[in-house]
Design a protein around this motif. Structure first.
Motif, PDB file in Angstrom:
ATOM      1  N   MET A  91       0.846  -1.190   0.000  1.00 27.28           N
ATOM      2  CA  MET A  91       0.000   0.000   0.000  1.00 27.28           C
ATOM      3  C   MET A  91       0.883   1.242   0.000  1.00 27.28           C
ATOM      4  SD  MET A  91      -2.515   1.492   2.969  1.00 27.28           S
ATOM      5  CE  MET A  91      -3.469   0.025   3.092  1.00 27.28           C
ATOM      6  N   LYS A  92       0.520   2.215  -0.808  1.00 23.88           N
ATOM      7  CA  LYS A  92       1.239   3.489  -0.851  1.00 23.88           C
ATOM      8  C   LYS A  92       0.858   4.349   0.338  1.00 23.88           C
ATOM      9  CE  LYS A  92       1.230   5.847  -4.854  1.00 23.88           C
ATOM     10  NZ  LYS A  92       0.773   6.297  -6.166  1.00 23.88           N
ATOM     11  N   ASP A  93       1.817   5.109   0.834  1.00 21.22           N
ATOM     12  CA  ASP A  93       1.519   6.121   1.839  1.00 21.22           C
ATOM     13  C   ASP A  93       1.401   7.454   1.114  1.00 21.22           C
ATOM     14  OD1 ASP A  93       1.604   4.464   4.103  1.00 21.22           O
ATOM     15  OD2 ASP A  93       3.785   4.604   4.186  1.00 21.22           O
ATOM     16  N   LEU A  94       0.222   8.053   1.164  1.00 23.92           N
ATOM     17  CA  LEU A  94      -0.001   9.333   0.516  1.00 23.92           C
ATOM     18  C   LEU A  94      -0.220  10.403   1.573  1.00 23.92           C
ATOM     19  CD1 LEU A  94      -2.510   8.309  -2.302  1.00 23.92           C
ATOM     20  CD2 LEU A  94      -0.053   8.631  -2.510  1.00 23.92           C
ATOM     21  N   THR A  95       0.242  11.603   1.287  1.00 24.39           N
ATOM     22  CA  THR A  95      -0.023  12.727   2.177  1.00 24.39           C
ATOM     23  C   THR A  95      -1.435  13.242   1.915  1.00 24.39           C
ATOM     24  OG1 THR A  95       0.761  14.405   0.635  1.00 24.39           O
ATOM     25  CG2 THR A  95       2.413  13.401   2.116  1.00 24.39           C
TER      26      THR A  95
END
Length: 91
Positions: free
Chosen positions: A1-5
Motif C-alpha cells: 500500500m502506498k503512503d499518501l499525504t
C-alpha cells in the motif's frame, strides 16, 4: 500500500474529476468542492477532518480520515471506498 499525504490525496482526487466535502466534527465546512485551496484550508482548520469523495455523478465513492500534526505518512489515518482504494493501491 502506498503512503499518501493529505495533499496528494486531495490533488489526485480532484484530478480524477471527483468532488470533496470536508466534515470538521461539527459541520460540513466544504460541500462537493473542486477547489484545492478551499478543501485544504478546511482540512487544516481542525485536528481531525473527514473527507467524503463523490464521483462526477454525485455518488459517494470514498471516505478518508485526516489527522493533522502527524508525520506525513500517518496523516491519512483511515479510508474506504473504491476511489480511495484505487489511490492507495496505486491504480
Amino acid at each position: 500500500m502506498k503512503d499518501l499525504t493529505k495533499q496528494q490525496v486531495v490533488k489526485l482526487t480532484l484530478a480524477h474529476g471527483h468532488s470533496i466535502s470536508v466534515w470538521d466534527g461539527e459541520e460540513w465546512q466544504v460541500k462537493k468542492s473542486h477547489d484545492y485551496q478551499e478543501v485544504m484550508e478546511a482540512i487544516e482548520s481542525v485536528d481531525v477532518a473527514e473527507i467524503r469523495v463523490r464521483d462526477k455523478d454525485g455518488n459517494i465513492c470514498g471516505w478518508a480520515m485526516i489527522v493533522n500534526g502527524l508525520a506525513h505518512d500517518e496523516e491519512v489515518a483511515d479510508y474506504s471506498g473504491s476511489h480511495m482504494y484505487a489511490l492507495f493501491e496505486g491504480a
